[in-house]
Design a protein around this motif. Structure first.
Motif, PDB file in Angstrom:
ATOM      1  N   UNK A 132       0.802  -1.231   0.000  1.00 52.77           N
ATOM      2  CA  UNK A 132       0.000   0.000   0.000  1.00 52.77           C
ATOM      3  C   UNK A 132       0.833   1.278   0.000  1.00 52.77           C
ATOM      4  N   UNK A 133       2.152   1.174   0.178  1.00 53.64           N
ATOM      5  CA  UNK A 133       2.998   2.362   0.366  1.00 53.64           C
ATOM      6  C   UNK A 133       2.979   3.323  -0.813  1.00 53.64           C
ATOM      7  N   UNK A 134       2.608   2.862  -1.994  1.00 52.80           N
ATOM      8  CA  UNK A 134       2.616   3.729  -3.175  1.00 52.80           C
ATOM      9  C   UNK A 134       1.461   4.721  -3.183  1.00 52.80           C
ATOM     10  N   UNK A 135       0.525   4.566  -2.241  1.00 50.82           N
ATOM     11  CA  UNK A 135      -0.627   5.468  -2.144  1.00 50.82           C
ATOM     12  C   UNK A 135      -0.681   6.075  -0.741  1.00 50.82           C
ATOM     13  N   UNK A 136       0.337   6.857  -0.378  1.00 52.28           N
ATOM     14  CA  UNK A 136       0.444   7.334   1.006  1.00 52.28           C
ATOM     15  C   UNK A 136      -0.653   8.293   1.430  1.00 52.28           C
ATOM     16  N   UNK A 137      -1.296   8.964   0.483  1.00 53.54           N
ATOM     17  CA  UNK A 137      -2.323   9.935   0.828  1.00 53.54           C
ATOM     18  C   UNK A 137      -3.709   9.317   0.975  1.00 53.54           C
ATOM     19  N   UNK A 138      -3.836   8.046   0.622  1.00 54.69           N
ATOM     20  CA  UNK A 138      -5.135   7.389   0.732  1.00 54.69           C
ATOM     21  C   UNK A 138      -5.222   6.605   2.029  1.00 54.69           C
ATOM     22  N   UNK A 139      -6.440   6.423   2.519  1.00 57.40           N
ATOM     23  CA  UNK A 139      -6.667   5.621   3.715  1.00 57.40           C
ATOM     24  C   UNK A 139      -6.668   4.147   3.334  1.00 57.40           C
TER      25      UNK A 139
END
Length: 306
Positions: A7-14
């Motif tokens: 999931x690290x590639x989408x840091x701004x998403x919950x």
């Protein structure tokens, strides 16, 4: 074998947003990033509040995953467990234990991290230090039913001269760390640029490869003839820019994914192949990152038995 994503590639998403998207995109599992809420690297992501993680948080997380038909393959906290600054090292170990506690609460079997390195010292003293540190961490995890897995990333950007910053990059070092009862989060991309054929490393270490990451790597023809394998030395403003290779999503680089997946199956791998997206061409916006993840899915899904 399951197809998952880090999931690290989408840091701004919950985590809820990522779970909904990943399920709709056809992924089966998440490798959940669990860095602290603040950190030093721009790609750090915090998708699980491991500080104060209790029964309520665990129940909510399980319900979220069940709602979207996903599993959690591992929790991810890739940091330098041999950091030269004692204070920073202590912070890392404290947080790693919190990640292990959260994994135990969720019945997640693995927590991923790095061995790391004190870049001010040679390799041998680092290995001696690791042999003092890791048994305590492994014991802490084992008491909670969790295994620590180490990614074989070189982490050259951690070293001031671009040398290995994570002492787990080669089979020689894997054999050393297996003696500490550590396991491997196997990634073929790092092996590719340091001159090791990834496929040849699967069979000898199959019993320790319990999780795998799917990241590709593209070598830029001729560039290594200028810089050498250690990369740029004179003009290297970005410590991660070697100048002769770059990460790609699976299917856009030089890794033979047919051979990789076939070898994993042949050697009994039943874990999760987790896409780690660090492709600069498909980065910069949420839409581009998700397109990169879709490319990875289209590449790998046909190779994995449903």
């Amino acid at each position: 074998m399951k197809l998952g994503m880090l999931t690290a590639c989408l840091p701004q998403q919950s985590l809820a947003e990522i779970a909904a998207w990943a399920s709709a995109a056809g992924y089966e599992a998440l490798e959940v990033a669990a860095w602290p809420r603040t950190g030093g690297r721009d790609f750090e992501a915090s998708h699980l509040p491991v500080t104060g993680f209790g029964i309520r948080e665990a129940d909510e997380t399980r319900a979220l995953m069940k709602r979207h038909g996903l599993g959690i393959s591992a929790l991810a906290y890739y940091e330098n467990n041999l950091h030269p600054d004692p204070g920073r090292r202590a912070e890392i170990h404290t947080h790693l234990k919190k990640v292990i506690d959260a994994a135990a609460a969720l019945d997640v079997p693995y927590v991923g991290t790095f061995v790391g390195r004190d870049w001010t010292r040679p390799v041998a003293p680092n290995l001696d230090e690791a042999e003092k540190i890791f048994p305590r961490l492994v014991e802490y995890a084992g008491e909670r039913g969790v295994r620590i897995i180490i990614e074989n990333c070189v982490m050259e950007g951690w070293h001031p001269d671009g040398y290995p910053g994570n002492l787990a990059y080669s089979p020689e070092l894997w054999e050393w760390m297996f003696g500490l009862d550590l396991y491997l989060n196997w990634d073929p991309s790092h092996l590719t640029w340091i001159g090791i054929d990834p496929v040849t490393t699967i069979a000898p270490y199959a019993d320790r490869i319990v999780h795998a990451q799917a990241k590709d790597l593209q070598i830029q023809p001729g560039a290594v003839d200028r810089y050498g394998v250690f990369g740029k030395a004179v003009q290297r403003e970005d410590p991660w820019d070697t100048g002769w290779w770059r990460y790609r999503v699976p299917g856009r680089g030089d890794v033979d994914w047919n051979a990789v997946v076939d070898a994993l199956y042949e050697n009994g791998f039943t874990g999760t192949l987790s896409v780690e997206h660090e492709d600069p061409l498909w980065s910069g916006t949420e839409a581009k990152v998700k397109t990169g993840l879709e490319i990875a899915h289209r590449t790998l899904r046909p190779l994995i038995v449903a």
